[in-house]
Each structure stands twice: as C-alpha cells, then as structure tokens.
Design a protein around this motif. Structure first.
Motif, PDB file in Angstrom:
ATOM      1  N   SER A 254      17.370  46.403  41.038  1.00  0.00           N
ATOM      2  CA  SER A 254      16.127  47.182  41.132  1.00  0.00           C
ATOM      3  C   SER A 254      14.950  46.270  41.479  1.00  0.00           C
ATOM      4  O   SER A 254      14.107  46.610  42.310  1.00  0.00           O
ATOM      5  CB  SER A 254      15.816  47.894  39.813  1.00  0.00           C
ATOM      6  N   TYR A 255      14.896  45.102  40.841  1.00  0.00           N
ATOM      7  CA  TYR A 255      13.820  44.135  41.114  1.00  0.00           C
ATOM      8  C   TYR A 255      13.859  43.695  42.582  1.00  0.00           C
ATOM      9  O   TYR A 255      12.831  43.687  43.273  1.00  0.00           O
ATOM     10  CB  TYR A 255      13.978  42.940  40.166  1.00  0.00           C
ATOM     11  N   VAL A 256      15.063  43.358  43.058  1.00  0.00           N
ATOM     12  CA  VAL A 256      15.214  42.914  44.458  1.00  0.00           C
ATOM     13  C   VAL A 256      14.742  44.021  45.409  1.00  0.00           C
ATOM     14  O   VAL A 256      13.961  43.771  46.339  1.00  0.00           O
ATOM     15  CB  VAL A 256      16.692  42.514  44.729  1.00  0.00           C
ATOM     16  N   ASP A 257      15.167  45.262  45.122  1.00  0.00           N
ATOM     17  CA  ASP A 257      14.755  46.398  45.974  1.00  0.00           C
ATOM     18  C   ASP A 257      13.240  46.566  45.942  1.00  0.00           C
ATOM     19  O   ASP A 257      12.605  46.751  46.983  1.00  0.00           O
ATOM     20  CB  ASP A 257      15.402  47.708  45.480  1.00  0.00           C
ATOM     21  N   ASP A 258      12.651  46.502  44.725  1.00  0.00           N
ATOM     22  CA  ASP A 258      11.207  46.721  44.574  1.00  0.00           C
ATOM     23  C   ASP A 258      10.397  45.678  45.337  1.00  0.00           C
ATOM     24  O   ASP A 258       9.395  45.993  45.980  1.00  0.00           O
ATOM     25  CB  ASP A 258      10.805  46.689  43.084  1.00  0.00           C
ATOM     26  N   VAL A 259      10.825  44.402  45.251  1.00  0.00           N
ATOM     27  CA  VAL A 259      10.110  43.340  45.964  1.00  0.00           C
ATOM     28  C   VAL A 259      10.259  43.546  47.473  1.00  0.00           C
ATOM     29  O   VAL A 259       9.269  43.485  48.225  1.00  0.00           O
ATOM     30  CB  VAL A 259      10.622  41.941  45.548  1.00  0.00           C
ATOM     31  N   ARG A 260      11.465  43.831  47.890  1.00  0.00           N
ATOM     32  CA  ARG A 260      11.724  43.943  49.334  1.00  0.00           C
ATOM     33  C   ARG A 260      10.959  45.105  49.964  1.00  0.00           C
ATOM     34  O   ARG A 260      10.498  45.003  51.095  1.00  0.00           O
ATOM     35  CB  ARG A 260      13.224  44.115  49.586  1.00  0.00           C
ATOM     36  N   CYS A 261      10.818  46.195  49.200  1.00  0.00           N
ATOM     37  CA  CYS A 261      10.138  47.356  49.816  1.00  0.00           C
ATOM     38  C   CYS A 261       8.630  47.344  49.541  1.00  0.00           C
ATOM     39  O   CYS A 261       7.921  48.265  49.937  1.00  0.00           O
ATOM     40  CB  CYS A 261      10.779  48.663  49.369  1.00  0.00           C
ATOM     41  N   GLY A 262       8.139  46.300  48.847  1.00  0.00           N
ATOM     42  CA  GLY A 262       6.694  46.183  48.620  1.00  0.00           C
ATOM     43  C   GLY A 262       6.186  46.995  47.442  1.00  0.00           C
ATOM     44  O   GLY A 262       4.985  47.094  47.205  1.00  0.00           O
ATOM     45  N   ASP A 263       7.101  47.565  46.634  1.00  0.00           N
ATOM     46  CA  ASP A 263       6.689  48.359  45.467  1.00  0.00           C
ATOM     47  C   ASP A 263       6.227  47.469  44.297  1.00  0.00           C
ATOM     48  O   ASP A 263       5.425  47.875  43.464  1.00  0.00           O
ATOM     49  CB  ASP A 263       7.864  49.244  45.031  1.00  0.00           C
ATOM     50  N   PHE A 264       6.745  46.255  44.240  1.00  0.00           N
ATOM     51  CA  PHE A 264       6.360  45.306  43.180  1.00  0.00           C
ATOM     52  C   PHE A 264       5.761  44.065  43.819  1.00  0.00           C
ATOM     53  O   PHE A 264       6.373  43.519  44.752  1.00  0.00           O
ATOM     54  CB  PHE A 264       7.564  44.895  42.322  1.00  0.00           C
ATOM     55  N   PRO A 265       4.596  43.585  43.384  1.00  0.00           N
ATOM     56  CA  PRO A 265       3.747  44.157  42.327  1.00  0.00           C
ATOM     57  C   PRO A 265       2.852  45.267  42.873  1.00  0.00           C
ATOM     58  O   PRO A 265       2.469  45.228  44.038  1.00  0.00           O
ATOM     59  CB  PRO A 265       2.911  42.949  41.875  1.00  0.00           C
ATOM     60  N   ASN A 266       2.501  46.229  41.997  1.00  0.00           N
ATOM     61  CA  ASN A 266       1.565  47.272  42.420  1.00  0.00           C
ATOM     62  C   ASN A 266       0.142  46.903  41.984  1.00  0.00           C
ATOM     63  O   ASN A 266      -0.084  45.799  41.464  1.00  0.00           O
ATOM     64  CB  ASN A 266       1.998  48.645  41.869  1.00  0.00           C
ATOM     65  N   ASP A 267      -0.813  47.776  42.163  1.00  0.00           N
ATOM     66  CA  ASP A 267      -2.225  47.458  41.877  1.00  0.00           C
ATOM     67  C   ASP A 267      -2.450  47.049  40.419  1.00  0.00           C
ATOM     68  O   ASP A 267      -3.270  46.188  40.111  1.00  0.00           O
ATOM     69  CB  ASP A 267      -3.121  48.684  42.193  1.00  0.00           C
ATOM     70  N   ASP A 268      -1.709  47.681  39.508  1.00  0.00           N
ATOM     71  CA  ASP A 268      -1.870  47.366  38.070  1.00  0.00           C
ATOM     72  C   ASP A 268      -1.190  46.046  37.683  1.00  0.00           C
ATOM     73  O   ASP A 268      -1.365  45.569  36.569  1.00  0.00           O
ATOM     74  CB  ASP A 268      -1.261  48.470  37.211  1.00  0.00           C
ATOM     75  N   GLU A 269      -0.402  45.529  38.552  1.00  0.00           N
ATOM     76  CA  GLU A 269       0.366  44.305  38.218  1.00  0.00           C
ATOM     77  C   GLU A 269      -0.185  43.081  38.939  1.00  0.00           C
ATOM     78  O   GLU A 269       0.540  42.117  39.165  1.00  0.00           O
ATOM     79  CB  GLU A 269       1.852  44.533  38.566  1.00  0.00           C
ATOM     80  N   GLN A 270      -1.456  43.140  39.367  1.00  0.00           N
ATOM     81  CA  GLN A 270      -2.067  41.958  39.998  1.00  0.00           C
ATOM     82  C   GLN A 270      -3.495  41.800  39.500  1.00  0.00           C
ATOM     83  O   GLN A 270      -4.056  42.693  38.862  1.00  0.00           O
ATOM     84  CB  GLN A 270      -1.994  42.071  41.507  1.00  0.00           C
ATOM     85  N   TYR A 271      -4.116  40.619  39.760  1.00  0.00           N
ATOM     86  CA  TYR A 271      -5.460  40.301  39.262  1.00  0.00           C
ATOM     87  C   TYR A 271      -6.491  40.410  40.375  1.00  0.00           C
ATOM     88  O   TYR A 271      -6.162  40.240  41.542  1.00  0.00           O
ATOM     89  CB  TYR A 271      -5.475  38.900  38.661  1.00  0.00           C
TER      90      TYR A 271
END
Ligand code: KIV
Length: 271
Positions: A254-271
C-alpha cells in the motif's frame, strides 16, 4: 491473586513458587528493544534472548554461527526494554562446551555486559561441570534438554528426540543432574509429551516446554513464529496467533502504491 500477578518483577523464586502452586509459566523469545517492550507489556513471565536470533534475525540455517558478541548485543537491546520479565540469555555454541573456566568467563561477560538475569545452556551430563562453575559465581542457569539445536550436526535432523528408551532414560537422569547441580528451570524441546510429563513430575524445578506437550510447568515459543512473521517453519507444535507476514507485506504494498501514485504525502502530511 496469582503468584505471577502479584510479582512486580519476576525472579527465579517466582518461577519456583509458580510451579509449587501449579501456575503455568509463560516464556517467549525477543532479540530487540521494540518487540521486547511489547512482550513485557503483554505480561510474559520470562523473555529468552535465544540463540534462535541466529536464524530469525541473521538468516542463518542453524544456531551454530551466532557469537558471544552478537548474543550480548541482542540481550542489551532487550534489557533496555523490559521492566517486569526475567531475562534469560542463551550462551552460544562454543562458549561453554569443553572448558568450564571459559564457560564461567563467558557467562560473567554476558551478565556484566548485557544486564541479563540468567543464562541458558544446552545439554546434560556432558556440560554439568560448566553449569556448576557458572552457578558457583552466583549466576542463575536454565538448562535445555531434548532437541538441542546447537547439536544439529550430531542429530542430523530436527525431528522429535528421546522416542527410544535409552535416550529417554538419559534425558530423565540429565534432568535430575541439572536439578541437583542447581539449575532454576529446564527447557524441554521436542520430546514426547508423556516423557515431558514424567520429567516435570520427577523434578522440583520448573520445566518449560516447546513441542513437549501440556504436562510441562510452562511453555515457550519463538516470538517471530507465533506472530506469523516467519512462515517457512511450521512444526506441529507451533500455534500462530497472528499472520503478521501477510499484514506487513500488504502494508508495504500500500505504501509503495501510495508513493508511486502521488497520494502520499498529502497536504496534511507535509510542513
Ligand atoms: O533459542 C531459542 O529460541 C530457544 C528456544 C527454542 C527454547 O532456545
């Protein structure tokens, strides 16, 4: 309240008391800080820093290659995590056989450098001199009989031990010898349940079984096996309480998929 329930810290005396009132002893392995903390919080009585670290942590086929330094490193990590359980550290292959003075020196090194509470040695009459010498320094010793994995090249296989009368009677006399020498408990690995019950009734110190049936005074499993992290090992005695290997693999996918498709990190997960 139970004996274990009352104990703020488990000692070798607690285990003896548990046997005398018929309270089962729980033991699991741990080799690192994070999992040892969870095992201790889970209420296990004894944590074994097993030389199974050689298989589970280092990927070796046997327990033979692990060194004293590796065992001390794993034990240090576990000691930092644990508040309540008694911590037993395996003496690795080659650190106690044959020379009781070397055995004593190595046991002292483990106790001084790791902060563990006791050591475990595999074998009976052949190593009793080493056991006595270690005990004479005030270091508690747990014995280990039956399938002793450090002797795998002598056995040639990991099948059940002591099915034949000769090996079974040697095991009973070894258990009595270890008790007389002053061991505080004995692991019985992969022997017939009937024999393990007989041994448990014949000695006054606790027996801790692995593949040795319900007649033992306590049970031990390798943590990574019972959590389903290691899946290439499925002996009959192993009960898996989780299937973590599947869950971890799926989380990583799931992590690999999320990073590859640009879903992670989202707006709440960055500074
Ligand atoms: O090293 C280990 O994990 C052990 C247990 C199987 C008892 O000795």
């Amino acid at each position: 309240m139970s004996v274990a329930g009352k104990a703020r810290k488990i000692t070798t005396n607690t285990l003896q008391e548990m046997k005398s009132v018929g309270e089962k002893i729980t033991m699991l392995t741990a080799y690192d800080y994070s999992l040892a903390k969870l095992v201790d919080k889970g209420g296990v009585d004894v944590i074994l820093v097993g030389d199974s670290a050689s298989n589970v942590m280092a990927g070796n086929d046997t327990t033979v290659p692990i060194t004293l330094e590796h065992m001390i490193y794993h034990a240090q990590c576990v000691v930092r995590a644990v508040d309540r359980a008694l911590i037993v550290v395996d003496m690795p292959f080659g650190s106690y056989q044959g020379n009781s003075k070397a055995a004593l020196d190595n046991a002292i090194k483990i106790m001084k450098e790791s902060g563990g509470h006791a050591v475990k040695l595999e074998g009976g009459a052949e190593i009793v001199e080493s056991i006595k010498r270690i005990l004479s320094a005030g270091i508690p010793v747990m014995g280990h009989l039956g399938l002793t994995p450090q002797s795998i090249y002598k056995f040639g296989t990991y099948t059940v031990r002591a099915r034949e009368d000769e090996e079974a009677s040697k095991l009973i006399s070894d258990a009595k010898l270890l008790e007389e020498a002053g061991c505080f408990a004995i692991v019985l690995e992969k022997i017939p349940a009937e024999l393990a019950t007989k041994v448990s009734e014949a000695i006054s110190i606790p027996t801790i079984g692995i593949g040795a049936g319900a007649g033992c005074d306590g049970q031990v499993l390798v943590l990574h096996d019972m959590l389903g992290i290691t899946m290439d090992f499925s002996p009959r005695f192993l009960r898996r309480y989780l299937n973590l290997s599947e869950q971890i693999e799926s989380a990583i996918n799931s992590y690999v998929d999320d990073v590859r498709c640009g879903d992670f990190p989202n707006d709440d997960e960055q500074y």
